[in-house]
Design a protein around this motif. Sequence first.
Motif, short mmCIF file in Angstrom:
data_model
loop_
_atom_site.label_atom_id
_atom_site.label_comp_id
_atom_site.label_asym_id
_atom_site.label_seq_id
_atom_site.Cartn_x
_atom_site.Cartn_y
_atom_site.Cartn_z
N MET A 1 113.51 -112.14 39.92
CA MET A 1 114.75 -111.54 39.42
C MET A 1 114.57 -110.02 39.29
SD MET A 1 116.78 -112.35 35.86
CE MET A 1 117.11 -114.03 36.39
N SER A 2 115.50 -109.25 39.84
CA SER A 2 115.37 -107.80 39.79
C SER A 2 115.68 -107.29 38.39
CB SER A 2 116.31 -107.16 40.81
OG SER A 2 117.65 -107.49 40.51
N SER A 3 114.95 -106.25 37.98
CA SER A 3 115.18 -105.65 36.67
C SER A 3 116.20 -104.53 36.80
CB SER A 3 113.86 -105.12 36.11
OG SER A 3 113.32 -104.15 36.99
N THR A 4 116.72 -104.10 35.66
CA THR A 4 117.70 -103.03 35.65
C THR A 4 117.04 -101.71 36.01
OG1 THR A 4 119.01 -104.16 33.97
CG2 THR A 4 119.36 -101.80 34.21
N HIS A 5 117.65 -100.99 36.93
CA HIS A 5 117.15 -99.67 37.33
C HIS A 5 117.14 -98.75 36.11
CE1 HIS A 5 116.95 -95.80 39.40
NE2 HIS A 5 116.67 -96.45 40.54
N PRO A 6 116.11 -97.91 35.96
CA PRO A 6 116.05 -97.03 34.77
C PRO A 6 117.27 -96.13 34.61
CG PRO A 6 113.95 -97.04 35.94
CD PRO A 6 114.90 -97.82 36.79
N GLU A 7 117.81 -95.62 35.72
CA GLU A 7 119.00 -94.77 35.61
C GLU A 7 120.21 -95.57 35.14
OE1 GLU A 7 118.79 -91.76 35.56
OE2 GLU A 7 117.19 -91.09 36.89
N GLY A 36 120.74 -91.87 41.69
CA GLY A 36 119.31 -92.11 41.80
C GLY A 36 118.99 -92.74 43.13
N THR A 37 117.75 -93.12 43.30
CA THR A 37 117.35 -93.79 44.54
C THR A 37 116.86 -95.19 44.21
OG1 THR A 37 115.10 -92.91 44.38
CG2 THR A 37 116.70 -91.63 45.66
N ASP A 38 117.02 -96.07 45.17
CA ASP A 38 116.52 -97.44 45.05
C ASP A 38 116.07 -97.89 46.44
OD1 ASP A 38 115.78 -99.75 43.79
OD2 ASP A 38 117.83 -100.43 43.32
N THR A 39 115.47 -99.04 46.50
CA THR A 39 114.94 -99.54 47.77
C THR A 39 116.03 -100.23 48.57
OG1 THR A 39 112.77 -99.85 46.76
CG2 THR A 39 113.21 -101.03 48.82
N GLY A 56 139.09 -100.29 35.49
CA GLY A 56 139.54 -101.15 34.41
C GLY A 56 138.51 -101.47 33.36
N GLY A 57 137.27 -101.04 33.51
CA GLY A 57 136.23 -101.34 32.53
C GLY A 57 136.34 -100.48 31.29
N ASP A 58 135.56 -100.83 30.27
CA ASP A 58 135.55 -100.10 29.00
C ASP A 58 134.14 -99.56 28.76
OD1 ASP A 58 136.32 -99.28 26.33
OD2 ASP A 58 135.16 -101.00 25.62
N LEU A 59 134.02 -98.27 28.49
CA LEU A 59 132.70 -97.67 28.32
C LEU A 59 131.93 -98.31 27.17
CD1 LEU A 59 133.35 -93.86 28.88
CD2 LEU A 59 131.96 -95.36 30.29
N GLY A 60 132.62 -98.59 26.07
CA GLY A 60 131.93 -99.10 24.89
C GLY A 60 131.30 -100.45 25.09
N THR A 61 131.80 -101.23 26.04
CA THR A 61 131.28 -102.59 26.26
C THR A 61 130.81 -102.78 27.69
OG1 THR A 61 133.54 -103.36 26.72
CG2 THR A 61 132.74 -103.58 24.46
N LEU A 62 130.54 -101.70 28.39
CA LEU A 62 130.20 -101.75 29.81
C LEU A 62 128.91 -102.53 30.05
CD1 LEU A 62 131.02 -100.62 32.63
CD2 LEU A 62 129.55 -98.65 32.15
N THR A 63 128.90 -103.36 31.06
CA THR A 63 127.71 -104.09 31.49
C THR A 63 127.38 -103.69 32.92
OG1 THR A 63 128.98 -105.97 32.34
CG2 THR A 63 128.30 -106.06 30.02
N GLU A 64 126.21 -104.08 33.37
CA GLU A 64 125.80 -103.71 34.71
C GLU A 64 126.76 -104.27 35.76
OE1 GLU A 64 121.73 -103.54 37.45
OE2 GLU A 64 121.66 -104.38 35.42
N SER A 65 127.30 -105.45 35.51
CA SER A 65 128.24 -106.04 36.47
C SER A 65 129.56 -105.26 36.53
CB SER A 65 128.54 -107.49 36.11
OG SER A 65 129.18 -107.58 34.84
N GLY A 66 129.82 -104.41 35.54
CA GLY A 66 131.03 -103.60 35.53
C GLY A 66 130.88 -102.27 36.26
#
Length: 680
Positions: A1-7, A36-39, A56-66
Amino acid sequence: MSSTHPEVAALLARSHELGSDPRNTNYAGGNASAKGTDTDPVTGGDVPLMWVKGSGGDLGTLTESGLAVLRLDRLRALVEVYPGVDREDEMVGAFDHCAHGKGGAAPSIDTAMHGLVDAAHIDHLHPDAGIALATAADGEALTEECFGDRVAWVPWRRPGFQLGLDIAAIKEANPQAIGVILGGHGITAWGETSEECRRNSLHIIRTAERFLAERGKPEPFGPVVAGFEPLPEEQRRRRAAELAPVLRGLASTDRPQIGHFDDAPEVLEFLAREEHPRLAALGTSCPDHFLRTKVRPLVLDLRPDAELDEVVARLKELHARYRKDYRAYYERYADADSPAMRGADPAIVLVPGIGMFSFGKDAQTARVAAEFYRNAINVMRGAEAVSTYAPIDEAEKFRIEYWALEEAKLARMPAPKPLATRVALVTGAGSGIGKATAQRLSTEGACVVLADLDLDGARAVADELGGPDNAVAVRVDVTDEEQVAEAFRAAALAFGGVDLVVNNAGLSISKPLLETTVADWDLQHDVMARGSFLASREAARMMIAQGTGGDIVYITSKNSVFAGPNNVAYGATKADQAHQVRLLAAELGEHGIRVNGVNPDGVVRGSGIFAGGWGAQRAKVYGVPEEELGAFYAQRTLLKREVLPEHVAAAVFALVGGDLTHTTGLHVPVDAGVAAAFLR
């Protein structure tokens, strides 16, 4: 499973901090990005990317999928094929061809701004203080006075590819700048790290706040107008509850709406001041604001202590004028390519001394519209404190309100559920049939008011249903006339009114005739016959005020027609309820209000009535163990099936879900087939 990119992790943390403070940006407003850069999964080499909050997303509740994830090199290559400002909308479709990887949110119109500006991290926000400078008549000069050369001014331009190019050029020409004020709109800040970007955003916002506070005049909205001061809280909220269903009915002329009431101090203070009619007529400026609140609000011009009949009559006059004016606004600017007019009813109604009523397709939309107008009030206060409020002109508002891209965004919204825009009040909703009915109505899209003597139980169900945008709990003794009226007032303030009432509250005491006391008789008749009468009367009053029809459903019983043993008080009161259905169906039909009933057999599982002693009493009558009572009831039916709360809830939905629009005065048996209870 890939981890979240630091940026990405840094971007999400920054977004949550900025988006959780309403001083920084409004709900679902603004966006943030990181580069940033990724592979590259195909070549194994590095690939330049940009992650940006999707549409349509909300900054306060933003997730990576958003986040939308785009190839930065491809996005910047679009500059070479850009056809010019007259065709800049075509570039939005090109963003899809810059996408990296699977999934990801749809890119927003601001994607170009984030991609073309040469900074690793960018925030675009809608802070009240920033928009106050952006909408001041001399906003450019004030921006220079406030920030010097650290923040540049960008003249108003509709969001899009050209605005991204403009900001990129301004940043390149002003290397000392940390951000810009966007005329009529908001702010954009940047930094080479997420932390630097966060600091710059907050520096712009807090500096603007201090500037407005220190330089601004003390009464930007003018003096208080005598007689327009807020009414005392209890009187104010009672009047609001009287007006809410009337206003909701008017606001639903073109399409049904959910309502919301807001009497925040800043709203009441604005409406008490001399300048509020002038400022309200100018409308809001930030695109996020007026897309939620429409081009301008409807404003009542009467004192708050005017007679209710006079207020209602005047609101109807003003509503007719508003619709006429809105249509004229549409016709002034629409051309052959414009989307059809979406509706001429107001989204915001301002009533001096009382508060603000807002409307939308669901409770969240209505509530957020009110929040946006409070933002707009703060913006007007700031602009008037240091200058004159000068929002973008009407033609520009129309270009955004009826933007083809906005229309496409609306077209992507999922189809509404069957009970969307309907408000249901269910009595006895904390357990058993009432709980199951509330759950089913909520699942089908209704906003639900859970009325129960057990407030904790009702609150638990409301929490299960998602909280105040979906359901609210009220404590009600249905035998008490004032408590029933207060429950409907709570519904009006929470959601604008009531469309659907389920009379479910009940209890039962099983005794032979000679052992039945007057207290036994009175208690059951008070809770069920009197209680359902009181709830139906309040429901009819509110539905008639709305003028949009409605449904009243009685949970009666097979005992309303079946003479069960040792059950005279319960059976008689259920027969009373059953005839109320017929009487009210006959009386209320002219108002479009349908009245129907559901006749269940004994519902043992999950029932508060059976758990409270009724089960033990009936088991004794029939000579079976209490734990086998449900199975006993099932075996005496034609289908040999036990009736559960969700079966009753399904019958309620069948009656109100939209397929039986021409049915009233009906009783639906939900008893698995009890021949003795067949309707004749």
